[in-house]
Design a protein around this motif. Structure first.
Motif, mmCIF file in Angstrom:
data_model
loop_
_atom_site.group_PDB
_atom_site.id
_atom_site.type_symbol
_atom_site.label_atom_id
_atom_site.label_comp_id
_atom_site.label_asym_id
_atom_site.label_seq_id
_atom_site.Cartn_x
_atom_site.Cartn_y
_atom_site.Cartn_z
ATOM 1 N N LEU A 14 0.828 -1.213 0.000
ATOM 2 C CA LEU A 14 0.000 0.000 0.000
ATOM 3 C C LEU A 14 0.858 1.258 0.000
ATOM 4 O O LEU A 14 0.545 2.230 -0.695
ATOM 5 N N ALA A 15 1.933 1.250 0.780
ATOM 6 C CA ALA A 15 2.816 2.421 0.837
ATOM 7 C C ALA A 15 3.483 2.666 -0.515
ATOM 8 O O ALA A 15 3.527 3.806 -1.002
ATOM 9 N N ILE A 16 3.986 1.596 -1.129
ATOM 10 C CA ILE A 16 4.639 1.736 -2.440
ATOM 11 C C ILE A 16 3.625 2.203 -3.478
ATOM 12 O O ILE A 16 3.907 3.083 -4.296
ATOM 13 N N MET A 17 2.420 1.622 -3.439
ATOM 14 C CA MET A 17 1.370 2.028 -4.375
ATOM 15 C C MET A 17 1.005 3.489 -4.164
ATOM 16 O O MET A 17 0.894 4.255 -5.119
ATOM 17 N N ALA A 18 0.820 3.897 -2.911
ATOM 18 C CA ALA A 18 0.424 5.283 -2.627
ATOM 19 C C ALA A 18 1.485 6.267 -3.099
ATOM 20 O O ALA A 18 1.155 7.290 -3.719
ATOM 21 N N LEU A 19 2.743 5.963 -2.840
ATOM 22 C CA LEU A 19 3.820 6.851 -3.292
ATOM 23 C C LEU A 19 3.897 6.898 -4.819
ATOM 24 O O LEU A 19 4.049 7.977 -5.408
ATOM 25 N N SER A 20 3.775 5.749 -5.460
ATOM 26 C CA SER A 20 3.834 5.692 -6.928
ATOM 27 C C SER A 20 2.674 6.460 -7.557
ATOM 28 O O SER A 20 2.866 7.239 -8.498
ATOM 29 N N CYS A 21 1.473 6.232 -7.040
ATOM 30 C CA CYS A 21 0.294 6.903 -7.597
ATOM 31 C C CYS A 21 0.312 8.397 -7.308
ATOM 32 O O CYS A 21 -0.083 9.206 -8.151
ATOM 33 N N ALA A 22 0.780 8.769 -6.116
ATOM 34 C CA ALA A 22 0.888 10.199 -5.796
ATOM 35 C C ALA A 22 1.890 10.881 -6.724
ATOM 36 O O ALA A 22 1.638 11.989 -7.227
ATOM 37 N N PHE A 23 3.019 10.220 -6.970
ATOM 38 C CA PHE A 23 4.008 10.785 -7.890
ATOM 39 C C PHE A 23 3.429 10.917 -9.294
ATOM 40 O O PHE A 23 3.588 11.953 -9.944
ATOM 41 N N ALA A 24 2.743 9.877 -9.760
ATOM 42 C CA ALA A 24 2.156 9.918 -11.105
ATOM 43 C C ALA A 24 1.088 11.002 -11.203
ATOM 44 O O ALA A 24 0.974 11.676 -12.229
ATOM 45 N N ALA A 25 0.310 11.181 -10.149
ATOM 46 C CA ALA A 25 -0.714 12.233 -10.155
ATOM 47 C C ALA A 25 -0.075 13.615 -10.159
ATOM 48 O O ALA A 25 -0.579 14.545 -10.791
ATOM 49 N N TRP A 26 1.049 13.762 -9.475
ATOM 50 C CA TRP A 26 1.732 15.054 -9.401
ATOM 51 C C TRP A 26 2.506 15.358 -10.676
ATOM 52 O O TRP A 26 2.421 16.446 -11.230
ATOM 53 N N ARG A 27 3.232 14.394 -11.192
ATOM 54 C CA ARG A 27 4.164 14.626 -12.303
ATOM 55 C C ARG A 27 3.585 14.258 -13.667
ATOM 56 O O ARG A 27 4.014 14.781 -14.679
ATOM 57 N N GLY A 28 2.594 13.375 -13.679
ATOM 58 C CA GLY A 28 2.090 12.858 -14.945
ATOM 59 C C GLY A 28 1.061 13.750 -15.610
ATOM 60 O O GLY A 28 0.633 14.774 -15.071
ATOM 61 N N GLY A 29 0.657 13.309 -16.767
ATOM 62 C CA GLY A 29 -0.398 13.988 -17.515
ATOM 63 C C GLY A 29 -1.760 13.400 -17.161
ATOM 64 O O GLY A 29 -1.916 12.692 -16.161
ATOM 65 N N ARG A 30 -2.734 13.705 -17.996
ATOM 66 C CA ARG A 30 -4.099 13.225 -17.722
ATOM 67 C C ARG A 30 -4.180 11.703 -17.634
ATOM 68 O O ARG A 30 -4.834 11.165 -16.749
ATOM 69 N N MET A 31 -3.533 11.013 -18.570
ATOM 70 C CA MET A 31 -3.590 9.556 -18.570
ATOM 71 C C MET A 31 -2.971 8.981 -17.294
ATOM 72 O O MET A 31 -3.516 8.053 -16.687
ATOM 73 N N GLU A 32 -1.838 9.522 -16.879
ATOM 74 C CA GLU A 32 -1.177 9.018 -15.677
ATOM 75 C C GLU A 32 -2.021 9.303 -14.428
ATOM 76 O O GLU A 32 -2.134 8.442 -13.540
ATOM 77 N N ARG A 33 -2.626 10.486 -14.355
ATOM 78 C CA ARG A 33 -3.474 10.811 -13.196
ATOM 79 C C ARG A 33 -4.689 9.892 -13.143
ATOM 80 O O ARG A 33 -5.053 9.384 -12.082
ATOM 81 N N ARG A 34 -5.305 9.679 -14.286
ATOM 82 C CA ARG A 34 -6.482 8.798 -14.354
ATOM 83 C C ARG A 34 -6.097 7.364 -13.973
ATOM 84 O O ARG A 34 -6.772 6.719 -13.172
ATOM 85 N N THR A 35 -4.996 6.884 -14.511
ATOM 86 C CA THR A 35 -4.559 5.525 -14.224
ATOM 87 C C THR A 35 -4.135 5.380 -12.765
ATOM 88 O O THR A 35 -4.413 4.351 -12.137
ATOM 89 N N ALA A 36 -3.496 6.391 -12.212
ATOM 90 C CA ALA A 36 -3.121 6.352 -10.793
ATOM 91 C C ALA A 36 -4.365 6.205 -9.925
ATOM 92 O O ALA A 36 -4.372 5.427 -8.961
ATOM 93 N N ALA A 37 -5.420 6.926 -10.255
ATOM 94 C CA ALA A 37 -6.663 6.825 -9.478
ATOM 95 C C ALA A 37 -7.279 5.436 -9.608
ATOM 96 O O ALA A 37 -7.747 4.857 -8.612
ATOM 97 N N VAL A 38 -7.267 4.879 -10.809
ATOM 98 C CA VAL A 38 -7.848 3.542 -11.025
ATOM 99 C C VAL A 38 -7.028 2.487 -10.282
ATOM 100 O O VAL A 38 -7.587 1.601 -9.619
#
Length: 136
Positions: A11-35
């Motif tokens: 969960l910690a690794i997932m949360a950090l990865s998804c938070a980074f993708a939401a912060w640094r990524g584009g629309r696709m990365e933010r959407r995929t991080a949420a999913v």
């Protein structure tokens, strides 16, 4: 419901990865991080003591996530979802292997499950790092 130390680490690794993708990524990365975050969270909430038998609800969540990733592969213009979908395909195949051969020990199942899940997160983070600039 008891969450194992391996699940907390995941969960910690997932949360950090998804938070980074939401912060640094584009629309696709933010959407995929949420999913992905939703899929991991629901998988833990719906876990029926993962040490006994096939987890059908988690398998259903993994199949839905695979479908989403394949949709991004088919209709997106980025390469990283292909790697994420391939890795998550192995997550689904890990479920199938456990179903087909109950002699697979749970530690082997969970090791393969997490290795491929981390590969999905690595593809997401890679997509966020190496994304093209979006037009404003």
């Amino acid at each position: 419901m008891q969450i194992s130390s391996q699940e907390w680490l995941g969960l910690a690794i997932m949360a950090l990865s998804c938070a980074f993708a939401a912060w640094r990524g584009g629309r696709m990365e933010r959407r995929t991080a949420a999913v992905i975050a939703a899929a991991w969270t629901f998988s833990i909430l719906l876990d029926q003591d993962g040490h006994h038998g096939v987890q059908w609800r988690i398998l259903a969540i993994d199949i839905l996530l695979l479908g989403y990733l394949l949709h991004e592969v088919a209709f997106g213009k980025r390469l990283w979802p292909l790697f994420a979908a391939a890795a998550h395909g192995f997550v689904v195949l890990t479920h199938a292997a456990f179903f087909l051969d109950g002699r697979i020990q749970h530690w082997g199942f969970f090791t393969a499950y997490y290795v491929w899940s981390y590969a999905v997160l690595a593809a997401l983070v890679g997509g966020a790092v190496w994304r093209p600039r979006e037009q404003v």
